[in-house]
Enzyme design. Sequence first.
Site, PDB file in Angstrom:
ATOM      1  N   ASN A  67       0.804  -1.226   0.000  1.00 49.22           N
ATOM      2  CA  ASN A  67       0.000   0.000   0.000  1.00 49.22           C
ATOM      3  C   ASN A  67       0.842   1.285   0.000  1.00 49.22           C
ATOM      4  O   ASN A  67       0.410   2.303  -0.537  1.00 49.22           O
ATOM      5  CB  ASN A  67      -1.043  -0.017   1.125  1.00 49.22           C
ATOM      6  CG  ASN A  67      -0.458  -0.074   2.500  1.00 49.22           C
ATOM      7  OD1 ASN A  67       0.706  -0.439   2.674  1.00 49.22           O
ATOM      8  ND2 ASN A  67      -1.243   0.265   3.498  1.00 49.22           N
ATOM      9  N   ARG A 105      11.137   3.645   5.790  1.00 46.87           N
ATOM     10  CA  ARG A 105      10.976   3.711   7.247  1.00 46.87           C
ATOM     11  C   ARG A 105      11.791   2.635   7.954  1.00 46.87           C
ATOM     12  O   ARG A 105      12.069   2.740   9.142  1.00 46.87           O
ATOM     13  CB  ARG A 105       9.479   3.514   7.546  1.00 46.87           C
ATOM     14  CG  ARG A 105       8.993   4.150   8.775  1.00 46.87           C
ATOM     15  CD  ARG A 105       7.508   4.381   8.735  1.00 46.87           C
ATOM     16  NE  ARG A 105       6.757   3.152   8.940  1.00 46.87           N
ATOM     17  CZ  ARG A 105       5.428   3.126   9.137  1.00 46.87           C
ATOM     18  NH1 ARG A 105       4.745   4.252   9.161  1.00 46.87           N
ATOM     19  NH2 ARG A 105       4.802   2.012   9.322  1.00 46.87           N
ATOM     20  N   CYS A 162      -3.203   1.576   6.779  1.00 42.60           N
ATOM     21  CA  CYS A 162      -3.404   1.028   8.134  1.00 42.60           C
ATOM     22  C   CYS A 162      -3.974   2.105   9.040  1.00 42.60           C
ATOM     23  O   CYS A 162      -4.632   1.805  10.032  1.00 42.60           O
ATOM     24  CB  CYS A 162      -2.077   0.521   8.676  1.00 42.60           C
ATOM     25  SG  CYS A 162      -0.778   1.762   8.584  1.00 42.60           S
ATOM     26  N   GLU A 198     -10.747  -4.501   8.937  1.00 43.76           N
ATOM     27  CA  GLU A 198     -10.233  -3.407   8.101  1.00 43.76           C
ATOM     28  C   GLU A 198     -10.988  -3.382   6.777  1.00 43.76           C
ATOM     29  O   GLU A 198     -11.046  -4.402   6.083  1.00 43.76           O
ATOM     30  CB  GLU A 198      -8.755  -3.654   7.775  1.00 43.76           C
ATOM     31  CG  GLU A 198      -7.791  -3.110   8.786  1.00 43.76           C
ATOM     32  CD  GLU A 198      -6.340  -3.279   8.309  1.00 43.76           C
ATOM     33  OE1 GLU A 198      -5.928  -4.405   8.029  1.00 43.76           O
ATOM     34  OE2 GLU A 198      -5.641  -2.259   8.245  1.00 43.76           O
TER      35      GLU A 198
HETATM   36  P1  NAP Z   1       0.172  -8.857   3.979  1.00 40.50           P
HETATM   37  O1  NAP Z   1      -0.632  -9.762   3.146  1.00 40.50           O
HETATM   38  O2  NAP Z   1       0.370  -9.200   5.411  1.00 40.50           O
HETATM   39  O3  NAP Z   1       1.587  -8.745   3.236  1.00 40.50           O
HETATM   40  C1  NAP Z   1       2.611  -7.925   3.706  1.00 40.50           C
HETATM   41  C2  NAP Z   1       3.944  -8.474   3.238  1.00 40.50           C
HETATM   42  O4  NAP Z   1       4.148  -9.760   3.816  1.00 40.50           O
HETATM   43  C3  NAP Z   1       4.022  -8.681   1.723  1.00 40.50           C
HETATM   44  O5  NAP Z   1       5.343  -8.400   1.318  1.00 40.50           O
HETATM   45  C4  NAP Z   1       3.722 -10.148   1.583  1.00 40.50           C
HETATM   46  O6  NAP Z   1       4.199 -10.733   0.395  1.00 40.50           O
HETATM   47  C5  NAP Z   1       4.426 -10.693   2.795  1.00 40.50           C
HETATM   48  N1  NAP Z   1       3.970 -12.015   3.201  1.00 40.50           N
HETATM   49  C6  NAP Z   1       2.747 -12.572   3.043  1.00 40.50           C
HETATM   50  N2  NAP Z   1       2.741 -13.813   3.568  1.00 40.50           N
HETATM   51  C7  NAP Z   1       3.981 -14.046   4.054  1.00 40.50           C
HETATM   52  C8  NAP Z   1       4.609 -15.139   4.717  1.00 40.50           C
HETATM   53  N3  NAP Z   1       3.956 -16.272   4.987  1.00 40.50           N
HETATM   54  N4  NAP Z   1       5.903 -15.028   5.077  1.00 40.50           N
HETATM   55  C9  NAP Z   1       6.588 -13.908   4.825  1.00 40.50           C
HETATM   56  N5  NAP Z   1       6.054 -12.824   4.206  1.00 40.50           N
HETATM   57  C10 NAP Z   1       4.764 -12.889   3.834  1.00 40.50           C
HETATM   58  O7  NAP Z   1      -0.371  -7.376   3.964  1.00 40.50           O
HETATM   59  P2  NAP Z   1      -0.748  -6.476   2.702  1.00 40.50           P
HETATM   60  O8  NAP Z   1      -2.072  -6.908   2.210  1.00 40.50           O
HETATM   61  O9  NAP Z   1       0.390  -6.420   1.755  1.00 40.50           O
HETATM   62  O10 NAP Z   1      -0.835  -5.038   3.377  1.00 40.50           O
HETATM   63  C11 NAP Z   1      -1.971  -4.581   4.001  1.00 40.50           C
HETATM   64  C12 NAP Z   1      -1.869  -4.759   5.507  1.00 40.50           C
HETATM   65  O11 NAP Z   1      -0.717  -4.067   5.993  1.00 40.50           O
HETATM   66  C13 NAP Z   1      -3.045  -4.130   6.235  1.00 40.50           C
HETATM   67  O12 NAP Z   1      -3.454  -4.960   7.278  1.00 40.50           O
HETATM   68  C14 NAP Z   1      -2.464  -2.821   6.776  1.00 40.50           C
HETATM   69  O13 NAP Z   1      -3.142  -2.310   7.899  1.00 40.50           O
HETATM   70  C15 NAP Z   1      -1.060  -3.242   7.091  1.00 40.50           C
HETATM   71  N6  NAP Z   1      -0.180  -2.075   7.169  1.00 40.50           N
HETATM   72  C16 NAP Z   1       0.276  -1.681   8.385  1.00 40.50           C
HETATM   73  C17 NAP Z   1       1.085  -0.561   8.493  1.00 40.50           C
HETATM   74  C18 NAP Z   1       1.590  -0.106   9.838  1.00 40.50           C
HETATM   75  O14 NAP Z   1       2.511   0.688   9.857  1.00 40.50           O
HETATM   76  N7  NAP Z   1       1.050  -0.571  10.946  1.00 40.50           N
HETATM   77  C19 NAP Z   1       1.430   0.167   7.358  1.00 40.50           C
HETATM   78  C20 NAP Z   1       0.944  -0.249   6.120  1.00 40.50           C
HETATM   79  C21 NAP Z   1       0.149  -1.382   6.049  1.00 40.50           C
HETATM   80  P3  NAP Z   1       3.239 -10.874  -0.878  1.00 40.50           P
HETATM   81  O15 NAP Z   1       3.025  -9.517  -1.388  1.00 40.50           O
HETATM   82  O16 NAP Z   1       3.966 -11.747  -1.838  1.00 40.50           O
HETATM   83  O17 NAP Z   1       1.972 -11.525  -0.395  1.00 40.50           O
END
Ligand code: NAP
Length: 487
Positions: free
Chosen positions: A161, A169, A294, A391
Amino acid sequence: MGELTESGVVDAVGKELFIGGKWVPSSSGRTFAVEDPATGRVLCEVADASPEDGKAALDAAVAAQADWAKTAPRERSEILRRAYELLNSRVDELALLMTLEMGKPLAEAKGEVAYAAEFFRWFSEEAVRIDGGYQVAPNGAGRFLVTKQPVGPCLLITPWNFPMAMGGRKIGPAIAAGCTMVIKPAEQTPLSMLALAAILTEAGLPAGVLNVVTTSDPGGVMEPMIKDGRARKLSFTGSTAVGRKLLEQCADKVLRTSMELGGNAPFLVFDDADLDAAVEGAMQAKMRNIGEACTAANRFYVQRGVADEFARRLTERMSALPLGRGTEPGVVVGPLIDADAVAKVTELVADATSRGAKVLTGGATVDGPGNFYQATVLTEVPRDARMASEEIFGPVAPISVFDDEDEAVAAANDTEYGLVSYVYTNDLKRALRVSEALEAGMIGLNQGIVSNPAAPFGGVKQSGLGREGGTVGIDEFLETKYIAVSL
Ligand code: NAP
């Protein structure tokens, strides 16, 4: 670069893995496609790392660690400062690249490049301020020396995102602290990170300090690296579900962790609020990044006396937002990241309306190509609607009414998440009372955006562990060592 074209900015990026300072193909020879979410068109193919490539990247980070830890803080600081300047000098091309792979409107993509650059400036200033201590022991006989050292090789995982800022960061403080790293960007948005790796190299970052692996098999590539034992830290930004899994994997070798996870931000508007400011803040907190943040306001709780007026004004603003491809001038509502995201938003809206919520504007998908959902306002959203606990990650603003402060705080805290809460009130005592009572790592007090590289960003409860940015951001990449001195 001459005149900016879409194919030109995509062609200019390395599509291979970046390991040990070299661009290398995947050992399997495989690639995966990166798509434009506004059109569904394939932009390019990038290298699809295998577990062996992950190991090679970790080998490179481990090999570079000892020399990198010995560099002068000023040297690391100047690399970061150059990266800040290079990023700012290339905002236009980097923003276009980001819009193409992620979909956000160009103006927001430019904002994100500038935001990412600020992390490099901030941590260039922090690199030369790592402190220590000298203290007389309580018994008067001994002395305590306290010093800080880099944690060691780090694994970094980032979401789609904010394809560049979430990397900045983590990479900024890791460089400042003297850590080497392997970073894995999200599969849907690898190009911004690959472009950043090239810029950091141009800024003088030595080979092996930053290694980038792009892969369609995140678990298969990362788990062996996490369990290898040579990496000393995992910093993850992404969903709480994946974060939980990674915490378990980290337990194996007791890695240090920073976890920036999901959110479910409440946005409270009290009767005494400045309503103009509240609506403006609501638009920012909801619509930044098309609601895919997020920090996005996920639940609006508005006091009864101003609820109708707030809903009317928010609806007016939301229904006027131009929707389209992020590259088109003036567009605010770009596409969501993929068809699954549109399906999830559709499902959550259907669930809310089936429980009695009313649609004031929007409430539907838009015919393709692309993954579009209309800017939407719902009112009378019951507390048991799924979107009150999940979310939304899209341009949907659900409004519920409350009568008194205790009820508002209880509703706001009724979630497993605790990243950020927004409060609009002109009563100073209430502002402080409610800010203290809200279970969140960050509060937007009469303000719809909290993110700032100079401030500590992070959540409580299941929104995560640790803080990024601010004066504490670098500590996540440092170990404290105490030397007991006998005089
Ligand atoms: P996600 O599905 O958890 O993926 C995040 C990252 O983790 C991606 O690079 C993903 O790779 C990787 N990943 C997925 N499964 C994994 C595994 N089993 N082992 C290691 N890495 C793995 O999240 P997203 O959909 O990309 O992002 C949205 C989420 O991020 C939301 O919940 C949002 O709130 C959160 N977020 C939090 C913050 C904060 O600062 N708190 C900031 C931004 C976003 P792939 O892309 O290949 O699946």
